[in-house]
Design a protein around this motif. Structure first.
Motif, PDB file in Angstrom:
ATOM      1  N   GLY A  18     -16.127 -82.429 -66.875  1.00  0.00           N
ATOM      2  CA  GLY A  18     -15.512 -81.303 -66.331  1.00  0.00           C
ATOM      3  C   GLY A  18     -14.137 -81.556 -65.677  1.00  0.00           C
ATOM      4  O   GLY A  18     -13.618 -82.656 -65.702  1.00  0.00           O
ATOM      5  N   GLY A  19     -13.303 -80.498 -65.099  1.00  0.00           N
ATOM      6  CA  GLY A  19     -11.869 -80.494 -64.627  1.00  0.00           C
ATOM      7  C   GLY A  19     -11.758 -81.369 -63.566  1.00  0.00           C
ATOM      8  O   GLY A  19     -10.896 -82.096 -63.472  1.00  0.00           O
ATOM      9  N   VAL A  47      -3.812 -71.919 -56.445  1.00  0.00           N
ATOM     10  CA  VAL A  47      -3.884 -70.929 -57.332  1.00  0.00           C
ATOM     11  C   VAL A  47      -4.933 -71.010 -58.246  1.00  0.00           C
ATOM     12  O   VAL A  47      -5.782 -70.109 -58.377  1.00  0.00           O
ATOM     13  CB  VAL A  47      -2.544 -70.598 -57.936  1.00  0.00           C
ATOM     14  N   ALA A  48      -5.238 -72.262 -58.948  1.00  0.00           N
ATOM     15  CA  ALA A  48      -5.704 -72.529 -59.994  1.00  0.00           C
ATOM     16  C   ALA A  48      -7.327 -72.207 -59.441  1.00  0.00           C
ATOM     17  O   ALA A  48      -8.319 -71.896 -60.332  1.00  0.00           O
ATOM     18  CB  ALA A  48      -5.703 -73.997 -60.580  1.00  0.00           C
ATOM     19  N   GLN A  49      -7.389 -72.375 -58.109  1.00  0.00           N
ATOM     20  CA  GLN A  49      -8.878 -72.390 -57.589  1.00  0.00           C
ATOM     21  C   GLN A  49      -9.225 -71.027 -57.185  1.00  0.00           C
ATOM     22  O   GLN A  49     -10.495 -70.575 -57.158  1.00  0.00           O
ATOM     23  CB  GLN A  49      -9.150 -73.120 -56.290  1.00  0.00           C
ATOM     24  N   LEU A  50      -8.246 -70.101 -56.701  1.00  0.00           N
ATOM     25  CA  LEU A  50      -8.239 -68.846 -56.392  1.00  0.00           C
ATOM     26  C   LEU A  50      -8.263 -67.590 -57.590  1.00  0.00           C
ATOM     27  O   LEU A  50      -8.801 -66.820 -57.323  1.00  0.00           O
ATOM     28  CB  LEU A  50      -7.368 -68.408 -55.246  1.00  0.00           C
ATOM     29  N   THR A  51      -8.270 -68.313 -58.781  1.00  0.00           N
ATOM     30  CA  THR A  51      -8.279 -67.449 -59.908  1.00  0.00           C
ATOM     31  C   THR A  51      -9.569 -67.758 -60.665  1.00  0.00           C
ATOM     32  O   THR A  51      -9.967 -68.787 -60.462  1.00  0.00           O
ATOM     33  CB  THR A  51      -7.010 -67.445 -60.680  1.00  0.00           C
ATOM     34  N   PRO A  52     -10.076 -66.781 -61.540  1.00  0.00           N
ATOM     35  CA  PRO A  52     -11.233 -67.125 -62.236  1.00  0.00           C
ATOM     36  C   PRO A  52     -10.812 -68.207 -63.443  1.00  0.00           C
ATOM     37  O   PRO A  52      -9.799 -68.448 -63.595  1.00  0.00           O
ATOM     38  CB  PRO A  52     -11.547 -65.811 -62.978  1.00  0.00           C
ATOM     39  N   GLY A  53     -11.954 -68.713 -63.714  1.00  0.00           N
ATOM     40  CA  GLY A  53     -11.689 -69.764 -64.962  1.00  0.00           C
ATOM     41  C   GLY A  53     -11.748 -71.242 -64.505  1.00  0.00           C
ATOM     42  O   GLY A  53     -11.820 -71.235 -63.196  1.00  0.00           O
ATOM     43  N   PRO A  54     -11.728 -72.043 -65.424  1.00  0.00           N
ATOM     44  CA  PRO A  54     -12.087 -73.641 -65.229  1.00  0.00           C
ATOM     45  C   PRO A  54     -10.595 -74.188 -64.384  1.00  0.00           C
ATOM     46  O   PRO A  54      -9.592 -73.669 -64.959  1.00  0.00           O
ATOM     47  CB  PRO A  54     -12.215 -74.338 -66.268  1.00  0.00           C
ATOM     48  N   VAL A  57      -8.075 -76.325 -66.805  1.00  0.00           N
ATOM     49  CA  VAL A  57      -7.191 -74.915 -67.749  1.00  0.00           C
ATOM     50  C   VAL A  57      -6.240 -74.208 -67.057  1.00  0.00           C
ATOM     51  O   VAL A  57      -5.096 -74.094 -67.370  1.00  0.00           O
ATOM     52  CB  VAL A  57      -8.562 -74.238 -68.499  1.00  0.00           C
ATOM     53  N   ASN A  58      -6.758 -73.851 -65.914  1.00  0.00           N
ATOM     54  CA  ASN A  58      -5.812 -73.129 -65.046  1.00  0.00           C
ATOM     55  C   ASN A  58      -4.582 -73.655 -64.707  1.00  0.00           C
ATOM     56  O   ASN A  58      -3.492 -73.158 -64.653  1.00  0.00           O
ATOM     57  CB  ASN A  58      -6.643 -72.351 -63.719  1.00  0.00           C
ATOM     58  N   THR A  61      -2.166 -73.928 -67.579  1.00  0.00           N
ATOM     59  CA  THR A  61      -1.651 -72.556 -67.701  1.00  0.00           C
ATOM     60  C   THR A  61      -0.500 -72.505 -66.981  1.00  0.00           C
ATOM     61  O   THR A  61       0.627 -72.094 -67.110  1.00  0.00           O
ATOM     62  CB  THR A  61      -2.573 -71.502 -67.510  1.00  0.00           C
TER      63      THR A  61
ATOM     64  N   THR B  25     -16.622 -63.881 -62.744  1.00  0.00           N
ATOM     65  CA  THR B  25     -16.837 -65.297 -61.730  1.00  0.00           C
ATOM     66  C   THR B  25     -15.708 -66.067 -61.486  1.00  0.00           C
ATOM     67  O   THR B  25     -15.043 -66.439 -62.227  1.00  0.00           O
ATOM     68  CB  THR B  25     -17.913 -66.150 -62.671  1.00  0.00           C
ATOM     69  N   ILE B  26     -15.359 -66.112 -60.175  1.00  0.00           N
ATOM     70  CA  ILE B  26     -14.369 -66.906 -59.695  1.00  0.00           C
ATOM     71  C   ILE B  26     -15.050 -68.226 -59.207  1.00  0.00           C
ATOM     72  O   ILE B  26     -16.154 -68.048 -58.714  1.00  0.00           O
ATOM     73  CB  ILE B  26     -13.582 -66.217 -58.413  1.00  0.00           C
ATOM     74  N   GLY B  29     -15.875 -73.434 -63.827  1.00  0.00           N
ATOM     75  CA  GLY B  29     -16.965 -73.726 -64.816  1.00  0.00           C
ATOM     76  C   GLY B  29     -18.439 -73.530 -64.221  1.00  0.00           C
ATOM     77  O   GLY B  29     -19.204 -72.741 -64.937  1.00  0.00           O
ATOM     78  N   MET B  32     -20.024 -70.206 -63.551  1.00  0.00           N
ATOM     79  CA  MET B  32     -20.540 -69.515 -64.848  1.00  0.00           C
ATOM     80  C   MET B  32     -21.579 -69.825 -65.684  1.00  0.00           C
ATOM     81  O   MET B  32     -21.884 -68.800 -66.295  1.00  0.00           O
ATOM     82  CB  MET B  32     -18.991 -69.497 -65.734  1.00  0.00           C
ATOM     83  N   GLY B  63     -13.509 -81.927 -71.319  1.00  0.00           N
ATOM     84  CA  GLY B  63     -13.046 -80.748 -70.968  1.00  0.00           C
ATOM     85  C   GLY B  63     -13.929 -79.526 -70.059  1.00  0.00           C
ATOM     86  O   GLY B  63     -15.072 -79.961 -69.696  1.00  0.00           O
ATOM     87  N   PRO B  94      -8.574 -65.612 -67.175  1.00  0.00           N
ATOM     88  CA  PRO B  94      -7.755 -66.468 -66.228  1.00  0.00           C
ATOM     89  C   PRO B  94      -6.349 -66.653 -66.628  1.00  0.00           C
ATOM     90  O   PRO B  94      -5.538 -66.909 -65.821  1.00  0.00           O
ATOM     91  CB  PRO B  94      -8.583 -67.905 -66.278  1.00  0.00           C
ATOM     92  N   ILE B  98      -3.437 -66.167 -63.790  1.00  0.00           N
ATOM     93  CA  ILE B  98      -2.631 -67.235 -63.575  1.00  0.00           C
ATOM     94  C   ILE B  98      -0.998 -66.780 -63.825  1.00  0.00           C
ATOM     95  O   ILE B  98      -0.350 -66.947 -63.076  1.00  0.00           O
ATOM     96  CB  ILE B  98      -2.728 -68.367 -64.508  1.00  0.00           C
TER      97      ILE B  98
END
Lengths: 169, 185
Positions: A18-19, A47-54, A57-58, A61, B25-26, B29, B32, B63, B94, B98
């Motif tokens: 993982g990330g 910001v990458a932690q306060l938004t949804p998603g891995p 990846v954040n 982006t 889900t915030i 990985g 979720m 990944g 996301p 972002i």
């Protein structure tokens, strides 16, 4: 432009477990190659932690967007997630031709992941030890203990410590 | 023609299933994974055992866990396009979150309060990374070779980060061979 995509292709191909395994590598590469300052990195990490998603990846982006706009965001994200896609495709083709001992492989990858995550921890945290920043070390320690002992979502610690920092730093 | 529209409907259902989980889900990985499991089991799309088999495969891929999970589950359910729709469902929320925040924050990032807030977030992140490290170590089957390889890797890489990929592969292969793994073609 290609350079940053290649960096993220490289990061994507090593992000086993993982990330978090690659956050330290992202920090070192981005700062050493003068893409950003440490403060910009902290902004992107938060910001990458306060938004949804891995997390990784954040970050990909955000960094793509920061330097090359929308196209950069799409391409950078794409390059980060390309390695697992290629591996799945390759595995489907080679499935019957290779013979791998799965448990041993997963154990070995876990060992590699442990090394990478330790390096992330070292890369993010060693400055507090070197500067002997007692307040930060206490906060890190308390956060760690509370995360181990309770089931509180990490996001509350991230936001909470952010507000705490406005008051005490 | 009717078959085609049914297929599209199923693909959209897969897309929205992952889209919804991703929006709600915030925290990335690992948070979720249980949501995905619950949603899939509730809709009878997959057996529990199958789900854990797929989850195990994600461990041997680089990944994001959730991205790889969406790829593999999408593929299992509806082949190539299933994988595409599922992973897009995970990635789109996301991505736009972002982009929106990135364009907003640039105008405020000089504020001293934002700077301090970010410094605080960063400190908590180090605590969170310690937790991730603790969990990984706890799950490791520790033996002499393991510890030796771990220390060897850490010491080399603290001094020279450029060797990361090479050392990573080196450690994994050595440990794999030590555990009796073979690579047969």
């Amino acid at each position: 432009m290609l350079n940053i995509f290649l960096i993220f292709l490289y990061i994507g191909s090593i992000a086993f477990g993982g990330g978090w395994a690659v956050v330290g590598i992202i920090k070192d590469l981005m700062i050493n190659q003068n893409y950003m300052s440490i403060n910009e990195f902290k902004e992107i990490l938060a910001v990458a932690q306060l938004t949804p998603g891995p997390i990784a990846v954040n970050m990909a982006t955000y960094i793509g967007y920061k330097y090359y706009g929308l196209a950069g965001a799409i391409l950078n994200t794409f390059f980060l997630v390309l390695p697992p896609i290629l591996i799945i495709l390759a595995y489907n083709i080679l499935r019957n031709k290779i013979n791998i001992k799965k448990d041993s492989l997963i154990n070995s990858l876990k060992l590699g992941t442990a090394v990478l995550i330790f390096l992330t921890l070292y890369s993010l945290g060693s400055q507090f030890i070197i500067n002997f920043d007692v307040r930060a070390i206490i906060i890190i320690f308390v956060t760690f203990i509370l995360l181990v002992k309770t089931k509180i979502d990490p996001i509350f610690f991230i936001i909470g410590t952010g507000f705490l920092a406005i008051l005490v730093l | 023609m009717r078959n085609l529209s049914l297929r599209n409907k199923e693909l959209m259902a897969i897309f929205f299933l992952f889209f919804k989980i991703s929006v709600l889900t915030i925290g990335g990985g690992y948070a979720m994974v249980p949501s995905v499991e619950r949603a899939l089991l509730k809709k009878d799309l997959i057996e529990e055992e199958e789900f854990y088999d797929v989850l195990a495969i994600t461990q041997s891929l680089p990944g994001s866990v959730i991205f790889n999970l969406s790829l593999l589950i999408g593929k299992k359910l509806k082949g190539f396009w299933g994988a595409m729709f599922a992973s897009l469902g995970v990635m789109i929320p996301p991505f736009f979150a972002i982009i929106i925040i990135a364009s907003l924050i640039q105008s405020y990032s000089d504020s001293i309060y934002i700077q301090k807030f970010l410094e605080g977030c960063y400190i908590a992140t180090v605590g969170l990374t310690s937790l991730v490290f603790y969990k990984v170590i706890k799950n490791l089957n520790v033996n002499k070779i393991n510890i030796f390889l771990f220390l060897l890797g850490v010491i080399i890489l603290v001094f020279n980060r450029n060797l990361t990929f090479f050392i990573f592969v080196f450690l994994v292969v050595l440990n794999y061979l030590y555990e009796g793994g073979r690579i047969k073609c």
